[in-house]
Write a protein that holds these residues in place. Structure first.
Motif, short mmCIF file in Angstrom:
data_model
loop_
_atom_site.label_atom_id
_atom_site.label_comp_id
_atom_site.label_asym_id
_atom_site.label_seq_id
_atom_site.Cartn_x
_atom_site.Cartn_y
_atom_site.Cartn_z
N HIS A 6 -1.15 -12.80 -14.66
CA HIS A 6 -1.89 -13.97 -14.20
C HIS A 6 -3.15 -13.55 -13.44
CE1 HIS A 6 -1.97 -18.27 -12.76
NE2 HIS A 6 -2.71 -17.70 -11.83
N GLN A 7 -3.00 -12.53 -12.61
CA GLN A 7 -4.15 -12.05 -11.84
C GLN A 7 -5.21 -11.44 -12.75
OE1 GLN A 7 -2.40 -9.40 -8.98
NE2 GLN A 7 -1.42 -11.06 -7.82
N VAL A 8 -4.79 -10.76 -13.80
CA VAL A 8 -5.76 -10.20 -14.76
C VAL A 8 -6.55 -11.34 -15.42
CG1 VAL A 8 -6.05 -8.92 -16.91
CG2 VAL A 8 -4.44 -8.09 -15.18
N LEU A 9 -5.87 -12.36 -15.89
CA LEU A 9 -6.56 -13.48 -16.55
C LEU A 9 -7.49 -14.19 -15.58
CD1 LEU A 9 -4.49 -12.88 -18.80
CD2 LEU A 9 -4.32 -15.35 -19.15
N ALA A 10 -7.11 -14.23 -14.30
CA ALA A 10 -7.94 -14.93 -13.31
C ALA A 10 -9.27 -14.22 -13.07
CB ALA A 10 -7.17 -15.05 -11.99
N GLU A 11 -9.37 -12.97 -13.51
CA GLU A 11 -10.65 -12.24 -13.38
C GLU A 11 -11.70 -12.79 -14.34
OE1 GLU A 11 -9.69 -8.22 -14.27
OE2 GLU A 11 -8.17 -8.05 -12.70
N TYR A 12 -11.29 -13.60 -15.32
CA TYR A 12 -12.17 -14.06 -16.38
C TYR A 12 -12.43 -15.56 -16.27
CZ TYR A 12 -11.33 -9.53 -18.53
OH TYR A 12 -11.26 -8.17 -18.79
N ASP A 13 -13.61 -15.97 -16.70
CA ASP A 13 -13.95 -17.39 -16.72
C ASP A 13 -13.24 -18.09 -17.87
OD1 ASP A 13 -15.69 -16.99 -14.61
OD2 ASP A 13 -17.41 -16.58 -15.91
N GLY A 14 -13.11 -19.43 -17.74
CA GLY A 14 -12.74 -20.23 -18.89
C GLY A 14 -11.28 -20.60 -19.02
N ASP A 15 -10.51 -20.56 -17.93
CA ASP A 15 -9.12 -21.01 -17.98
C ASP A 15 -8.34 -20.31 -19.09
OD1 ASP A 15 -9.31 -22.83 -15.84
OD2 ASP A 15 -10.24 -24.32 -17.14
N ARG A 16 -8.28 -18.99 -19.05
CA ARG A 16 -7.48 -18.25 -20.02
C ARG A 16 -5.99 -18.55 -19.77
NH1 ARG A 16 -11.47 -14.43 -22.03
NH2 ARG A 16 -13.38 -15.15 -21.05
N ALA A 17 -5.19 -18.48 -20.80
CA ALA A 17 -3.81 -18.95 -20.69
C ALA A 17 -2.81 -17.96 -21.25
CB ALA A 17 -3.66 -20.30 -21.40
N LEU A 18 -1.63 -17.94 -20.63
CA LEU A 18 -0.47 -17.22 -21.13
C LEU A 18 0.58 -18.23 -21.57
CD1 LEU A 18 -0.03 -14.58 -18.25
CD2 LEU A 18 -0.85 -14.09 -20.57
N CYS A 19 1.11 -18.05 -22.76
CA CYS A 19 2.22 -18.90 -23.21
C CYS A 19 3.39 -17.99 -23.56
CB CYS A 19 1.83 -19.74 -24.42
SG CYS A 19 3.20 -20.80 -24.99
N GLY A 20 4.51 -18.21 -22.92
CA GLY A 20 5.66 -17.34 -23.11
C GLY A 20 6.63 -17.82 -24.16
N GLU A 21 7.05 -16.89 -25.03
CA GLU A 21 8.19 -17.15 -25.89
C GLU A 21 9.42 -16.72 -25.10
OE1 GLU A 21 10.19 -15.82 -30.14
OE2 GLU A 21 9.47 -14.38 -28.68
N ALA A 22 9.99 -17.68 -24.36
CA ALA A 22 11.13 -17.39 -23.49
C ALA A 22 12.28 -18.30 -23.87
CB ALA A 22 10.73 -17.59 -22.03
N TRP A 23 13.28 -17.71 -24.51
CA TRP A 23 14.47 -18.49 -24.89
C TRP A 23 15.42 -18.48 -23.70
CZ3 TRP A 23 15.52 -20.78 -29.77
CH2 TRP A 23 14.53 -20.55 -30.73
N VAL A 24 15.22 -19.45 -22.82
CA VAL A 24 15.97 -19.51 -21.57
C VAL A 24 16.46 -20.94 -21.36
CG1 VAL A 24 15.81 -19.25 -19.06
CG2 VAL A 24 14.61 -17.64 -20.55
N GLU A 25 17.70 -21.07 -21.00
CA GLU A 25 18.25 -22.36 -20.59
C GLU A 25 19.04 -22.16 -19.31
OE1 GLU A 25 20.42 -24.37 -23.65
OE2 GLU A 25 18.59 -25.01 -24.68
N PRO A 26 19.17 -23.23 -18.49
CA PRO A 26 18.61 -24.57 -18.70
C PRO A 26 17.11 -24.62 -18.46
CG PRO A 26 19.66 -24.45 -16.57
CD PRO A 26 19.95 -23.14 -17.23
N LEU A 27 16.53 -25.78 -18.73
CA LEU A 27 15.08 -25.93 -18.57
C LEU A 27 14.64 -25.70 -17.13
CD1 LEU A 27 14.60 -28.92 -20.98
CD2 LEU A 27 13.22 -26.85 -21.04
N SER A 28 15.49 -25.99 -16.19
CA SER A 28 15.14 -25.76 -14.78
C SER A 28 14.91 -24.27 -14.52
CB SER A 28 16.23 -26.30 -13.86
OG SER A 28 17.49 -25.71 -14.18
N LYS A 29 15.62 -23.41 -15.24
CA LYS A 29 15.39 -21.97 -15.12
C LYS A 29 14.14 -21.56 -15.89
CE LYS A 29 17.46 -17.41 -15.70
NZ LYS A 29 18.66 -16.62 -16.08
N LEU A 30 13.95 -22.14 -17.07
CA LEU A 30 12.76 -21.83 -17.86
C LEU A 30 11.49 -22.14 -17.07
CD1 LEU A 30 11.49 -21.01 -20.60
CD2 LEU A 30 11.66 -23.43 -21.25
N ALA A 31 11.52 -23.19 -16.27
CA ALA A 31 10.33 -23.58 -15.50
C ALA A 31 9.87 -22.48 -14.55
CB ALA A 31 10.62 -24.86 -14.72
N GLN A 32 10.75 -21.53 -14.22
CA GLN A 32 10.33 -20.43 -13.35
C GLN A 32 9.27 -19.56 -14.02
OE1 GLN A 32 13.85 -18.28 -12.13
NE2 GLN A 32 14.92 -20.15 -11.52
#
Length: 553
Positions: free
Chosen positions: A262-288
């Motif tokens: 997250h800190q690496v992406l914050a060095e760059y302009d333009g709202d760069r994003a990370l999207c995780g392929e995280a097979w985690v349940e329940p959703l309350s845990k995935l939200a972490q």
């Protein structure tokens, strides 16, 4: 869209080898993608996610990466990637690329060096090498099984010819797991992120984001029975409601890694994003995974795996919105991708399809009738696209493509097929190259007519050029709903469930749009209002397996 584009974006997944082939070798490539980007923009997508195109021996269709900072000659060159990126940005499309940090290819220079250096070396510290158990170390270090079938450990022969240590591979034997407790591995990947960010990418889809850290001591573990309706390169067989967590999935240590990213992406302009392929349940845990200082998004596989049943749909939508909103993140919605049965088939199955099983010739007698399955798939899409947050589309779903079941055995390439001795068909059926033009060789996928997986003859009628002139086509529905989604700002809205429609109906309001989806077996009378979009023709009644968008006066 909101200033942080990823909060409400529609993101279109391109599986490079199956999208468009420019040179006639039967495998899609980067110039082919560039030539078709305008069609993605016309559809109404905001971003493109590219599955791996980096150098790889292709033992797992590119998810076995041999060099993280290059382009496989199979797909083109770095200059081709730069041209693709420039054209996408010209069309106001963001570009997300796949990053595979859990494992490398066994052909990666790091792994070659680890084999050459021997036990106890810094080179081996990049991976998870361990001495075996039992007499002479002849038994694997623990009982873990590969997601693709078979054991998760392979013994190496040392440089002096003697049997040596074992290395962990949660996937194929050619995909050794990296040791994410190593500072060298962490530093290397921060450099890899910067390489692609410097070129201008807008974000990363992070493969197996829940698997990087393994529990201390690598204890034995026997997973529960596979979850049905899933599939793929994910470890989804361990998606479970029981409190025990597999020692190779969902460990707390992964969060420190993504805070660094997250800190690496914050060095760059333009709202760069990370999207995780995280097979985690329940959703309350995935939200972490998507707390404010970690990833921006994570895939909502709980939603993808939910059956076509009204109460189940209401529950997963409610739980998703509550979980993601609790950490200030957008909900994400997805029905299909390169790892699971296409939803135009999956949601209409009358039998269970465990994770990674796929469908094939022996399932054909039990597969749903095509038009029934398509109707249900379209209704599910219309429901999904009305939900607030970010939506992911998989190439070809806008054409209503079904899962391909009748692939011949000798055409299959998924390692799951080989590692299970044909017991599981795997994921080839959702990866067949898509049809562009009904009368062209390979339906416009390749100028030579070559195709790395055979295309069904009935795909001629599903080709994009056939659908472009048909106002009732699935393509036309996607165009219409994506335009309406943007016009009414549904991605930035909020959801209010509506009562009084019966237990087989999902009904809600988002912004000024009322959405009603009939998941039952009977028609019901629609309320007064103006229909602005629908998954199938409607009059005063809403038929089964149909979703309608209305503006009530």
């Amino acid at each position: 869209m909101a200033s942080e584009w990823w909060r409400s974006a529609v993101i279109y997944q391109v599986y490079p080898r199956s999208f468009a082939d420019s040179n006639g070798d039967g495998i899609g490539d980067l110039p082919g993608i560039t030539s078709r980007l305008e069609k993605i923009a016309e559809l109404g997508a905001d971003a493109v996610w590219l599955s791996p195109f980096q150098p790889s021996p292709q033992n797992d269709a590119g998810y076995d990466v041999a060099d993280y900072v290059g382009v496989a000659p199979l797909f083109g060159t770095l200059e081709d990637f730069d041209a693709l990126l420039a054209r996408a940005h010209q069309l106001t499309l963001k570009v997300i690329i796949d990053l595979v940090p859990n494992h490398t290819s066994s052909e990666h220079e790091w792994f070659k060096a680890a084999l050459a250096a021997g036990p106890g070396s810094p080179e081996r510290e990049r991976y998870l090498f361990r001495d075996g158990r039992g007499h002479g170390g002849n038994e694997p270090p623990n009982n873990w099984q590969s997601v693709f079938g078979g054991g998760a450990w392979t013994r190496v022969t040392e440089a002096d010819g003697t049997p040596g240590q074992w290395y962990l591979h949660l996937f194929d034997v050619t995909q050794p797991d990296l040791n994410w407790r190593s500072p060298v591995v962490r530093e290397s990947f921060r450099d890899i992120l910067r390489f692609w960010l410097d070129r201008g990418v807008d974000g990363f889809r992070v493969d197996v984001a829940h698997g990087l850290i393994k529990a201390e001591g690598l204890p034995d573990y026997t997973p529960p029975k596979p979850r049905s309706m899933g599939g793929g390169h994910t470890g989804a067989e361990d998606v479970e409601d029981k409190p025990e967590t597999a020692p190779y999935w969902g460990q707390d240590g992964v969060h420190e890694i993504f805070r660094e990213w997250h800190q690496v992406l914050a060095e760059y302009d333009g709202d760069r994003a990370l999207c995780g392929e995280a097979w985690v349940e329940p959703l309350s845990k995935l939200a972490q995974w998507v707390r404010p200082d970690e990833m921006q998004q994570t895939f909502n596989f709980s939603y993808l795996l939910t059956e076509w049943q009204a109460e189940a749909q209401r529950e997963v939508i409610t739980e998703s919105l509550e979980a993601f909103e609790s950490v200030g993140a957008p909900a994400t919605w997805v029905l299909s991708n390169h790892d699971v049965l296409r939803h135009t088939t999956r949601l209409a199955l009358s039998f269970e399809s465990p994770q990674g099983a796929g469908v094939g010739p022996r399932d054909i007698p039990n597969l749903p009738e095509r038009h029934f399955a398509l109707r249900r798939g379209r209704a599910a899409t219309a429901l999904m696209l009305a939900l607030p947050g970010s939506a992911y589309l998989y190439q070809g779903e806008e054409l209503g493509l079904p899962e391909v079941a009748d692939l011949p055995d000798d055409a299959r390439q998924d390692p799951t097929w080989f590692r299970t001795g044909g017991e599981r068909y795997g994921r080839d059926g959702c990866r067949v190259p898509i049809p562009w033009e009904a009368e062209a060789p390979a339906y416009g996928f390749s100028p030579s007519g070559a195709s790395w997986l055979p295309q069904p003859p009935e795909w001629a009628e599903l080709a994009r050029d056939e659908q472009e002139s048909d106002p009732g086509s699935t393509l036309a529905m996607y165009h219409e709903l994506l335009n309406l989604r943007r016009e009414h700002a549904l991605g930035e809205g909020s959801l209010e469930f509506l009562e009084g429609y019966g237990e087989d109906v999902v009904a809600f309001r988002n912004q000024d749009v009322t959405v009603i989806s009939n998941l039952g077996g009977w028609d019901f009378y629609l309320p007064d209002g103006r229909v602005i979009g629908a998954s199938a023709p409607v009059g005063r009644n809403l038929p089964p397996d149909t979703t309608v968008w209305m503006v009530t006066e």
